[in-house]
Design an enzyme around this catalytic site. Structure first.
Site, PDB file in Angstrom:
ATOM      1  N   ARG A   1      -7.480  -1.946  -6.255  1.00 35.70           N
ATOM      2  CA  ARG A   1      -7.932  -3.226  -5.717  1.00 35.70           C
ATOM      3  C   ARG A   1      -9.125  -3.758  -6.496  1.00 35.70           C
ATOM      4  O   ARG A   1      -9.229  -4.960  -6.781  1.00 35.70           O
ATOM      5  CB  ARG A   1      -8.269  -3.065  -4.236  1.00 35.70           C
ATOM      6  CG  ARG A   1      -7.050  -2.760  -3.400  1.00 35.70           C
ATOM      7  CD  ARG A   1      -7.361  -2.061  -2.064  1.00 35.70           C
ATOM      8  NE  ARG A   1      -6.150  -1.401  -1.608  1.00 35.70           N
ATOM      9  CZ  ARG A   1      -5.185  -2.022  -0.935  1.00 35.70           C
ATOM     10  NH1 ARG A   1      -5.315  -3.292  -0.613  1.00 35.70           N
ATOM     11  NH2 ARG A   1      -4.100  -1.366  -0.574  1.00 35.70           N
TER      12      ARG A   1
ATOM     13  N   ASP B   1       0.845  -1.194   0.000  1.00 38.11           N
ATOM     14  CA  ASP B   1       0.000   0.000   0.000  1.00 38.11           C
ATOM     15  C   ASP B   1       0.885   1.251   0.000  1.00 38.11           C
ATOM     16  O   ASP B   1       1.734   1.414   0.882  1.00 38.11           O
ATOM     17  CB  ASP B   1      -0.883  -0.020   1.248  1.00 38.11           C
ATOM     18  CG  ASP B   1      -2.085   0.900   1.153  1.00 38.11           C
ATOM     19  OD1 ASP B   1      -1.999   1.905   0.443  1.00 38.11           O
ATOM     20  OD2 ASP B   1      -3.114   0.610   1.790  1.00 38.11           O
ATOM     21  N   ASP B   2       0.705   2.119  -0.989  1.00 35.31           N
ATOM     22  CA  ASP B   2       1.449   3.382  -1.080  1.00 35.31           C
ATOM     23  C   ASP B   2       2.955   3.186  -1.213  1.00 35.31           C
ATOM     24  O   ASP B   2       3.739   4.026  -0.776  1.00 35.31           O
ATOM     25  CB  ASP B   2       1.152   4.281   0.136  1.00 35.31           C
ATOM     26  CG  ASP B   2      -0.254   4.843   0.132  1.00 35.31           C
ATOM     27  OD1 ASP B   2      -1.017   4.555  -0.803  1.00 35.31           O
ATOM     28  OD2 ASP B   2      -0.605   5.575   1.076  1.00 35.31           O
TER      29      ASP B   2
ATOM     30  N   ASP C   1      -0.342  -0.670  -4.813  1.00 36.98           N
ATOM     31  CA  ASP C   1      -1.643  -0.182  -5.286  1.00 36.98           C
ATOM     32  C   ASP C   1      -1.579   1.208  -5.914  1.00 36.98           C
ATOM     33  O   ASP C   1      -2.504   1.623  -6.609  1.00 36.98           O
ATOM     34  CB  ASP C   1      -2.676  -0.200  -4.160  1.00 36.98           C
ATOM     35  CG  ASP C   1      -2.318   0.704  -2.985  1.00 36.98           C
ATOM     36  OD1 ASP C   1      -1.213   1.279  -2.965  1.00 36.98           O
ATOM     37  OD2 ASP C   1      -3.155   0.838  -2.066  1.00 36.98           O
ATOM     38  N   ASN C   2      -0.512   1.947  -5.674  1.00 35.04           N
ATOM     39  CA  ASN C   2      -0.315   3.262  -6.289  1.00 35.04           C
ATOM     40  C   ASN C   2       1.073   3.757  -5.909  1.00 35.04           C
ATOM     41  O   ASN C   2       1.811   3.085  -5.185  1.00 35.04           O
ATOM     42  CB  ASN C   2      -1.393   4.276  -5.859  1.00 35.04           C
ATOM     43  CG  ASN C   2      -1.688   4.309  -4.376  1.00 35.04           C
ATOM     44  OD1 ASN C   2      -2.792   3.996  -3.932  1.00 35.04           O
ATOM     45  ND2 ASN C   2      -0.695   4.678  -3.581  1.00 35.04           N
TER      46      ASN C   2
ATOM     47  N   LYS D   1      -5.936  -5.625   4.140  1.00 33.40           N
ATOM     48  CA  LYS D   1      -6.809  -4.483   3.884  1.00 33.40           C
ATOM     49  C   LYS D   1      -7.767  -4.795   2.737  1.00 33.40           C
ATOM     50  O   LYS D   1      -7.337  -5.161   1.653  1.00 33.40           O
ATOM     51  CB  LYS D   1      -5.934  -3.265   3.557  1.00 33.40           C
ATOM     52  CG  LYS D   1      -6.676  -2.074   2.975  1.00 33.40           C
ATOM     53  CD  LYS D   1      -5.715  -0.929   2.708  1.00 33.40           C
ATOM     54  CE  LYS D   1      -6.344   0.159   1.836  1.00 33.40           C
ATOM     55  NZ  LYS D   1      -5.471   1.310   1.647  1.00 33.40           N
TER      56      LYS D   1
ATOM     57  N   CYS E   1      -5.886   3.672  -3.912  1.00 30.53           N
ATOM     58  CA  CYS E   1      -5.900   2.302  -3.406  1.00 30.53           C
ATOM     59  C   CYS E   1      -7.156   1.514  -3.749  1.00 30.53           C
ATOM     60  O   CYS E   1      -7.079   0.467  -4.399  1.00 30.53           O
ATOM     61  CB  CYS E   1      -5.637   2.294  -1.904  1.00 30.53           C
ATOM     62  SG  CYS E   1      -6.491   3.571  -0.986  1.00 30.53           S
TER      63      CYS E   1
ATOM     64  N   HIS F   1     -11.038  -2.558   1.883  1.00 27.50           N
ATOM     65  CA  HIS F   1     -11.285  -1.199   1.370  1.00 27.50           C
ATOM     66  C   HIS F   1     -12.108  -1.206   0.086  1.00 27.50           C
ATOM     67  O   HIS F   1     -11.904  -0.382  -0.804  1.00 27.50           O
ATOM     68  CB  HIS F   1      -9.958  -0.465   1.146  1.00 27.50           C
ATOM     69  CG  HIS F   1     -10.070   1.023   1.331  1.00 27.50           C
ATOM     70  ND1 HIS F   1      -9.112   1.910   0.886  1.00 27.50           N
ATOM     71  CD2 HIS F   1     -11.022   1.784   1.912  1.00 27.50           C
ATOM     72  CE1 HIS F   1      -9.455   3.140   1.192  1.00 27.50           C
ATOM     73  NE2 HIS F   1     -10.619   3.090   1.817  1.00 27.50           N
TER      74      HIS F   1
ATOM     75  N   HIS G   1       0.977   2.326   4.043  1.00 24.49           N
ATOM     76  CA  HIS G   1       0.038   3.436   4.200  1.00 24.49           C
ATOM     77  C   HIS G   1       0.193   4.031   5.596  1.00 24.49           C
ATOM     78  O   HIS G   1       0.514   3.341   6.551  1.00 24.49           O
ATOM     79  CB  HIS G   1      -1.387   2.915   4.007  1.00 24.49           C
ATOM     80  CG  HIS G   1      -2.431   3.972   3.811  1.00 24.49           C
ATOM     81  ND1 HIS G   1      -2.810   4.836   4.817  1.00 24.49           N
ATOM     82  CD2 HIS G   1      -3.175   4.309   2.725  1.00 24.49           C
ATOM     83  CE1 HIS G   1      -3.758   5.650   4.354  1.00 24.49           C
ATOM     84  NE2 HIS G   1      -3.987   5.355   3.085  1.00 24.49           N
TER      85      HIS G   1
ATOM     86  N   LYS H   1       0.825   9.603  -5.712  1.00 26.13           N
ATOM     87  CA  LYS H   1      -0.502   9.001  -5.561  1.00 26.13           C
ATOM     88  C   LYS H   1      -1.571  10.066  -5.771  1.00 26.13           C
ATOM     89  O   LYS H   1      -1.419  11.203  -5.310  1.00 26.13           O
ATOM     90  CB  LYS H   1      -0.620   8.411  -4.151  1.00 26.13           C
ATOM     91  CG  LYS H   1      -2.012   7.979  -3.721  1.00 26.13           C
ATOM     92  CD  LYS H   1      -1.979   7.557  -2.263  1.00 26.13           C
ATOM     93  CE  LYS H   1      -3.345   7.177  -1.733  1.00 26.13           C
ATOM     94  NZ  LYS H   1      -3.299   6.774  -0.304  1.00 26.13           N
TER      95      LYS H   1
END
Length: 786
Positions: free
Chosen positions: A93, A51-52, A352-353, A147, A89, A149, A242, A418
């Protein structure tokens, strides 16, 4: 099929049965319905999503961070250097699991709003086939940790609806958080399968990433002990890296002093190493430091000593988190090797980004404070306050996020971050590892040519589902529940695993996030950077030939206006075809608009001690931009003490407790504490009321009343917003991350000892400056931005 002679009606219950039915089992022929069974020798599959995590945050992509496990995967597998996701994010996903463009999947933004448009439904559409469903229905065990989300805030509670929870989207087991982030030391709300887990207090050494890895290993063991050969599909969705930036002490200490040189030098060092590794071309240009409006990064050498010391600490924590992610890969590898499963397990690792700019220019020690900056409130940010918490950072008492200068370094060599549709927002690491496949087998077309190789083909996250389907010999269904499914956006790139000269299978791709737009086609990219609340026509478009200029250093829009116009038109067509419209004009209409049934939650709630925590979104409806009362019913006796109620955590909240015979009210304003000593409680006290009244300027005043007598007050308390309070309401205890760390250190969750009947939360009038009151005005004003 044989049946009883002369009794035609007796055949009806057996319609479709392929065996023969007699009066007794001994004279009948059995037949069983087909059972989903994976092909013989089918591989296990692990998709691990960070994540991130920026393009340059792994050692094998140029980082100084120690990632030996992921580096080994890259050395023994295939590394893609032109792989793209969506620049946020939840959208990534959704695309990864469905193979659909994210708006078409229903996930145009993060799942924290419900504005009433199909591209922003913020739950996966029902007619999409998910990766979990594909593998489950073909004989794989379908597992997930981490996660999610992918369901809207209003669906997070035990009341549901659960239609967009993991188990309803094809997973058979789940453990993690449904929200977008959490406290890594004291997660706000864990879920297992289809329910949340009640946790009063975490062990002092608890860490979320380690817990997820424990649970993943447990699920794998349960599958293998229950079936000797059934393959598993595991989606490991990290909460890291994240915000909040939190890490284990030993992981942070490992990087102490490593970032004192600052983001400019780290960026230059990563850029040089990327060339050495071959993940960027030798003639790649490093663009200047980001200088775009609202995205500009200050030169490190121009920062004060206090800023440099504070900002370096943020990155030390971030590096420790990346290190921990790498450790999780190592633990899985060791366990799968012990089980004899490693060789035939496909592992995919990506992000994810790009690196996140949410920390703004100065970063923060309290994440919810910096989210406020995005609403135009910046009076609470203070580097001196953050510096004073330096020794607490990374632990459970602070919720840090790094400044966007470090996000720039994370995304080396690309521009921006992002949410942006420039390359820094969506070009990420992507590693595929499969020893049994990459090392060859009896089939001539196995992937022997891919060991340790680098691939430069443009591919997109929507391509992953069809690629895994091809590698495992599956066909993605074209119907679901008897109805056609949406046309997939992606194409398999399995051929490029074998052949470095294979063409890209993804010729064009649109990008859109909160008004930023982009269009890629055959190596060319048109992209816009939009400033909120300005006309879309004012957001100039850049044109880049990514084949020659992968870092978008040279804008060719004036030299090739016709090509730019063609790409702009292509974006327009793709946007209409994928439910992208309406665009977010940046005046918060999208976030304020809500369905009428959410008003049902603005009603009195009586909560008894012993009940599970009232979920955070549900609890927020009782206080959100409004006055409210909390009425506590008790029978106070000498010696009674403990928490009467608590709403929130270390990121922000409020609580009332009795200690040493005295009544206290505590208010946590994103880390700034206000404590009101309301005096000694009289024996026999029956009712305590906390009256919170809104004041102009997004403020509350508090009044404390015991059996009709005012005993305390406070004024000028900032209205909590931007997702705070992030923990829900407890009565008779303060579970998990506490509102007051001082009380937690002395008493832990501080369960109430005495007679406490209930606490009733009574929502009152909206604040005079509540945004929902100005929705019509905002819409009218917003028309000028079209």
């Amino acid at each position: 099929m044989s049946t009883t002679p002369g009794d035609s009606d007796s055949t009806a219950p057996y319609a479709g049965f392929e065996g023969e039915v007699g009066r007794i089992f001994s004279t009948s022929k059995p037949a069983w319905p087909p059972r989903p069974t994976a092909p013989e020798g089918a591989p296990n599959i692990i998709v691990m999503l960070a994540d991130d995590l920026g393009f340059a945050d792994l050692g094998c992509y140029g980082s100084e961070i120690d990632t030996p496990e992921l580096d080994a995967l890259a050395a023994d597998g295939v590394r893609y250097t032109n792989f793209h996701v969506n620049p946020m994010c939840s959208p990534t996903r959704a695309s990864m699991l469905t193979g659909l463009n994210h708006h078409l999947a229903g996930m145009g933004h993060v799942a924290h709003s419900d504005p009433g448009f199909p591209g922003y439904a913020h739950e996966i559409r029902d007619d999409a086939v998910t990766m979990a469903e594909l593998f489950r229905d073909n004989g794989w065990a379908s597992l997930m940790v981490g996660k999610w989300h992918l369901c809207k805030d209003s669906s997070l509670s035990e009341a549901g609806p659960r239609n967009s929870w993991p188990l309803q989207k094809g997973f058979e087991r789940y453990y993690g958080i449904l929200d977008g982030f959490t406290n890594f030391h004291q997660p706000h709300r864990l879920y297992e399968d289809n329910h949340h887990i009640n946790v009063d207090q975490y062990p002092d050494d608890y860490y979320f990433t380690d817990d997820l890895t424990d649970q993943a290993i447990k699920m794998i063991d349960e599958v293998r002990s229950s079936h000797p050969a059934k393959p598993f599909f595991l989606y490991y969705s990290h909460g890291a890296v994240h915000a909040p930036l939190q890490a284990k002490q030993q992981d942070m200490d490992k990087y102490r002093g490593a970032y004192d040189a600052g983001w400019d030098q780290i960026r230059a060092q990563r850029f040089a190493r990327q060339k050495e590794l071959g993940v960027i071309a030798p003639d790649t240009v490093l663009p200047p430091r980001n200088t775009e409006e609202l995205h500009a990064v200050s030169p490190w050498d121009e920062l004060s000593d206090l800023q440099r010391q504070t900002f370096a600490r943020y990155m030390e924590i971030f590096a420790g988190m990346v290190d921990s992610v790498d450790q999780s890969v190592g633990r899985l590898r060791e366990h799968l090797q012990a089980l004899g499963e490693w060789e035939n397990t496909i592992i995919v690792f990506t992000s994810d980004n790009g690196g996140s700019r949410e920390g703004q220019e100065d970063g923060t020690s309290q994440y919810f404070r910096t989210l406020l900056v995005q609403t135009g409130i910046d009076t609470l940010e203070d580097v001196e306050v953050d510096h004073a918490r330096l020794d607490l950072m990374g632990g459970p008492q602070t919720l840090p996020h790094y400044p966007m200068g470090w996000a720039m370094a994370s995304n080396t060599p690309f521009r921006l971050y992002k949410i942006n549709t420039h390359q820094g927002g969506h070009q990420v690491p992507f590693i595929v590892h499969w020893p049994a496949g990459l090392e060859g087998s009896s089939e001539a077309e196995q992937l022997a040519g891919g060991q340790g190789e680098i691939r430069t083909q443009y591919q997109h996250i929507t391509d992953l589902l069809p690629t895994l389907a091809e590698l495992t010999g599956l066909e993605i269904p074209t119907q679901k529940h008897g109805q056609p499914v949406p046309e997939p956006a992606g194409e398999s790139f399995a051929a490029s695993l074998t052949d470095a000269r294979s063409d890209s299978t993804h010729r064009q791709q649109y990008y859109e996030m909160i008004g930023h737009r982009g269009m890629y086609r055959d190596g060319w990219s048109a992209v816009s950077l939009r400033i909120p609340q300005r006309p879309f026509a004012d957001a100039g478009w850049e044109l880049h030939n990514l084949a020659e200029d992968p870092t978008e250093a040279h804008d060719l829009s004036e030299r090739h206006p016709q090509r730019l116009a063609e790409l702009q038109e292509a974006f327009e067509q793709a946007a209409w075809a994928n439910q992208v419209f309406p665009l977010d004009e940046g005046n918060f209409v999208k976030m304020i608009e809500k369905p009428p049934w959410e008003d049902e939650f603005v009603a009195d709630v009586r909560l008894r001690p012993g009940l599970p925590t009232l979920e955070r979104w549900r609890a927020l409806q009782l206080i959100n931009f409004r006055s409210f009362d909390v009425c506590v019913e008790l029978d106070y006796s000498t010696g009674d003490e403990g928490m009467l109620f608590a709403h929130g955590d270390q990121g922000g909240g409020y609580a009332m407790y009795v200690e040493g015979g005295r009544l206290f009210f505590v208010f946590n304003a994103y880390g700034e504490m206000t404590v009101v000593d309301a005096g000694e409680l009289s024996v026999g006290t029956k009712e305590i009321v906390l009256a919170m009244k809104t004041e102009p300027g997004w403020l509350w005043s508090a009044k404390i009343v015991c059996d009709g007598t005012e005993v305390g007050s406070a004024h000028g308390l900032p209205v909590l917003m931007a997702m705070a309070p992030f923990e829900g309401i407890d009565v008779g205890i303060d579970r998990r991350s506490p509102v007051s760390w001082e009380i937690y250190e002395k008493h832990g969750p501080f369960p109430y000892r005495g007679t406490l009947h209930a606490a009733t939360f009574k929502p009152g009038e909206l604040a005079p400056d509540a945004a929902v009151k100005f929705l019509d005005f905002l819409k009218e004003a917003g028309t000028r931005f079209e």
